[in-house]
Design an enzyme around this catalytic site. Structure first.
Site, PDB file in Angstrom:
ATOM      1  N   GLU A  90     -34.421 -21.730   7.673  1.00 36.62           N
ATOM      2  CA  GLU A  90     -34.346 -21.887   6.234  1.00 36.62           C
ATOM      3  C   GLU A  90     -34.410 -23.334   5.732  1.00 36.62           C
ATOM      4  OE1 GLU A  90     -34.214 -19.387   3.897  1.00 36.62           O
ATOM      5  OE2 GLU A  90     -34.617 -18.052   5.584  1.00 36.62           O
ATOM      6  N   SER A 490      10.548  32.388  -0.669  1.00 37.32           N
ATOM      7  CA  SER A 490      11.853  32.220  -0.019  1.00 37.32           C
ATOM      8  C   SER A 490      12.130  30.794   0.428  1.00 37.32           C
ATOM      9  CB  SER A 490      11.962  33.161   1.190  1.00 37.32           C
ATOM     10  OG  SER A 490      11.995  34.505   0.763  1.00 37.32           O
TER      11      SER A 490
END
Length: 841
Positions: A90, A490
């Site tokens: 780059e 229950s």
């Protein structure tokens, strides 16, 4: 000569004029653009868009939210060769120029003229930082000039290393990977410091064109780009001839390696995501928070698997509902079959498949699976598939494969062995790869219609250890653990019985288990409650009434205790009462609670009677490790709680708080919180007696299956509502409380033979077997003020000499009166007037 001089003067004037105009234009542009340029200081404050990551408390990845994969690193963490690879690709003069490289721009122009393309790029790394962080990607002169000005400004204010570090963390490198560390993981499944030279060069080639030079999308172009970069590195004396030779000869080794989640916890992940977004907004997805939850990875995985296995087991008991579709298979190739069943989704471990051939003689069925190609299904895996007629009725047992399926049927199957080809996140990728080499063995399956939930809480702190909100989050986002309002049946009874123990009753108090009829103006017909067995058993102690789940005992107990007294006690326990009825059906659990609310209530009993606030998020950290939030410590408080609150700088949850959600919510500010002060809600002696009674549920009552775990510290309660629409098991030891619910989303009967003990309890056992493995027995310490007295179980009074008896727990002040001298010498019953009305009515 004079003509030449005049020409030179004209030419010089043209040059000076051009330079002047250029300077004027440049100065004008600078003056125009400078006010709009962002300050460089913002670069140091910019939060890179990093996804939200959610982890279990043992640091296993649960989920990742956010579009961009990124893991910021410092320049010191990146190998020098990797830095040089990017410089070669780059900006080789990065450490020499002032932000704009005249030589680089000239070289790029020459490359464009001579080759028709630019290999090395004209923009410097600094210019790319300016563009990536601050500017748009518009290809205009104004944008380019702004880029140059900003680059010069950046170079003046930041060091070269800092600029390079910003670049390496921001660049897009394809496949949702932003930054070098994320790319190393995505392409090579390695940290950045473990890459080879060839791999470093490959990554350095991606910024120019992440798609065109991608090794997964176009390996040939990627290889050319990689080798060019290696050549540049050799040219620049970054690497030796030998290193270059080895690297250019290395094969491409890139593959897609997105980090897989390590724990199957989609419902938990969604709860964490929603809370993070509520607290931090959309920044939660981009600011790189790491959230550590309270859940244990192994317990969570076990909870998910146990719930799925239990729901599948129920579904098989009620028969095969048939194929989910039919397709024409005549003359179809494998790829065409895959395409035709592509609309049938995979549901967790269940794979869609089409039946291609049936051999009744050999008992084998050939299928083509959506993901893995051809497979074989033995008849032994199909014998469960009686034809479903109703939830209580199935057809005859099949005798051969053709009794179950026909060619062209689309069904679901489950793999019986690990697939030989890698499973892909993208189904299409697996199909295009050609499926498996060789036939896979599979079993007939079907996607359950029944649903369920499991919640496991640390009873001492309220921390969520595991949670599963349904069979499949991808199929249904509805979190039944926290959202489903269901009748507890229950499993509600322990709260009623605890209220009784707090209001003068004892485990030996006698109530009559006998028929009863209620005429109620609110009911269209008379109410004739029954026990689940349809039988009645006469005078029964409270202990036996609970561990055998006798409905008539519970109804008589509530009638005597009072509905108002009971509802007030539920409020004291911080159980929501808004959806509780104000009639005697309350005793049978006809109100509505979510599984989380019920689980919290059982955690209060499990820990000895202290308040509990379930919470999920243990800590939140920023990408650099800075602690943003840490869950406060939980302190259990018996007395002087207000003073403790003042000393600790903490808050006590008020009765108006909703404890099931209060602990889940993150504070509005990041200021450290004081500890959570959890008050005592129930008398320790009453709770201890309740532990003893519910241990009998496991040892002698409806929860006997749990004895398979071989532990002496387990207690719990089964629950089944009318017509078996909801089934439950809530169980615990002193440390861990776990609740399981099973039912249909739209309440409907589960079938005549289905109860909490047959649907929910097996799931609970499968989970607790792992959750409690290698843990010591954990029982509630016996509090002071309790006595153990031998009683006559038929009367509840002290046993006389010669009578059969058993030992029962009593509070000291509520113990049966000592026997008189006459009673000590007599075996006849004494006066039982105190319990006579309970026995008769």
């Amino acid at each position: 000569m004079s003509h030449l001089l005049r020409t030179s003067r004209v030419f010089a004037w043209f040059i000076l004029t051009g330079l002047s105009v250029a300077i004027i234009i440049s100065a004008s542009l600078y003056l125009y653009l400078r006010p709009g340029l962002p300050p460089v200081e913002q670069l140091l404050d910019v939060k890179l868009q990093t996804p939200l990551r959610v982890y279990s408390k043992d640091n296993r990845l649960i989920a990742e939210f956010g579009e961009k994969r990124r893991a910021p690193v410092t320049i010191e963490q990146i190998p020098t060769l990797q830095l040089q690879a990017f410089l070669a690709a780059e900006d080789s003069r990065f450490y020499e120029h002032f932000g704009v490289d005249i030589k680089g721009l000239t070289r790029a122009a020459i490359e464009l003229i001579s080759t028709g393309s630019i290999q090395s790029g004209g923009s410097t790394i600094t210019m790319q930082v300016a563009k990536n962080y601050f500017l748009s990607r518009d290809r205009t002169f104004i944008r380019k000039f702004s880029e140059i000005l900003l680059s010069l400004q950046i170079e003046r204010e930041l060091s070269k290393d800092k600029i390079f570090e910003l670049y390496l963390n921001k660049i897009y490198l394809g496949n949702r990977a932003y930054g070098i560390a994320a790319a190393a993981q995505v392409y090579y499944d390695k940290p950045v410091n473990e890459l080879s030279l060839a791999q470093m060069a490959m990554l350095a080639g991606l910024p120019k064109a992440p798609s065109a030079y991608n090794p997964l999308a176009d390996p040939e172009r990627a290889l050319i780009r990689r080798n060019w970069i290696l050549g540049r590195m050799k040219e620049l004396s970054y690497i030796t001839e030998d290193a270059w030779s080895l690297a250019v000869g290395a094969p491409l080794s890139a593959s897609y390696n997105a980090r897989e989640t390590e724990v199957d916890a989609d419902y938990i992940a969604e709860m964490a995501r929603a809370e993070m977004v509520r607290r931090f907004g959309d920044e939660a997805y981009t600011d790189g928070y790491s959230v550590t939850l309270t859940v244990d990875g192994l317990k969570q995985q076990t909870a998910t698997q146990a719930l799925r296995a239990g729901l599948e087991s129920y579904d098989r008991r009620h028969g095969f509902r048939g194929a989910v579709g039919q397709i024409d298979i005549d003359g179809k190739l494998a790829a065409e079959l895959s395409e035709q069943i592509a609309n049938y989704p995979r549901v967790e471990g269940l794979i869609p498949a089409v039946v291609t051939a049936i051999d009744d003689e050999q008992g084998k069925t050939k299928v083509h699976t959506r993901l893995f190609g051809p497979a074989i299904m033995d008849f032994e895996t199909m014998t469960w598939a009686r034809r479903h007629r109703t939830e209580s009725l199935t057809g005859p047992e099949p005798k051969k494969p053709s009794d179950v399926v026909t060619a062209g049927d689309v069904i679901y199957v489950k793999a019986l062995e690990p697939p030989k080809a890698d499973e892909s996140e993208n189904d299409t990728e697996a199909e295009e790869a050609g499926g498996l080499q060789g036939d896979l063995s599979v079993a007939l399956a079907q996607v359950p219609r029944v649903e369920g939930a499991l919640i496991s809480l640390d009873a001492q702190t309220g921390a969520i250890e595991a949670l599963a909100g349904g069979y499949s989050f991808n199929q249904s986002k509805y979190n039944r653990a926290t959202q489903a309002q269901r009748q507890p049946g229950s499993t509600f009874k322990p709260f009623l019985y605890l209220a009784a123990l707090e209001n003068g009753r004892t485990p030996a108090t006698i109530y009559n288990d006998a028929p009863i009829v209620f005429e109620d103006s609110e009911l269209e017909t008379a109410w004739r409650p029954q026990n689940s067995s349809g039988q009645f058993y006469g005078p029964t102690t409270l202990r036996e009434g609970l561990y055998r789940s006798r409905n008539l005992v519970s109804i008589r107990l509530l009638r005597e205790l009072g509905i108002g007294t009971t509802l007030n006690y539920l409020k004291q326990l911080k159980l929501p009462t808004d959806n509780m009825p104000s009639n005697l059906s309350l005793s049978l659990g006809s109100g509505l609670l979510t599984p989380m609310e019920l689980a919290r209530g059982f955690a209060v009993i499990a820990n000895g009677g202290y308040d509990v606030q379930p919470y999920l998020i243990e800590s939140i950290r920023e990408p650099d490790g800075t602690l943003v939030y840490e869950a406060p410590e939980t302190l259990l408080c018996d007395a002087d709680c207000e003073q403790l609150e003042q000393n600790q700088g903490s808050q006590i949850a008020s009765p108006e708080d909703t404890p099931e959600t209060e602990g889940m919510r993150l504070p509005a500010s990041a200021e450290p919180e004081g500890p959570r002060i959890m008050r005592r809600l129930a008398d320790s002696r009453s709770v201890y007696m309740m532990h003893s009674i519910m241990q009998d549920v496991v040892q002698r009552g409806t929860g006997r299956r749990a004895t398979a775990l071989g532990r002496n510290d387990l207690a719990g309660k089964t629950g089944t509502t009318n017509e078996q629409k909801d089934t439950w098991f809530a169980g615990y030891n002193h440390s861990l409380a776990t609740t399981v619910w099973v039912g249909f989303d739209q309440p409907a009967p589960l079938g005549r033979s289905e109860y909490g003990a047959s649907t929910a309890l097996p799931i609970w056992i499968d989970y607790m077997k792992v959750a409690l493995a290698d843990t010591p027995s954990s029982t509630m310490p016996r509090p002071n003020g309790l006595v153990s007295i031998r009683i006559n179980p038929e009367t509840g009074d002290r046993a006389r000499p010669g009578e059969e008896g058993l030992f029962e727990l009593f509070k000291e002040e509520e113990a049966p009166a000592p026997l008189s001298a006459e009673e000590n010498g007599s075996t006849e019953n004494g006066d039982q007037s105190g319990s006579f009305s309970r026995q008769i009515f």
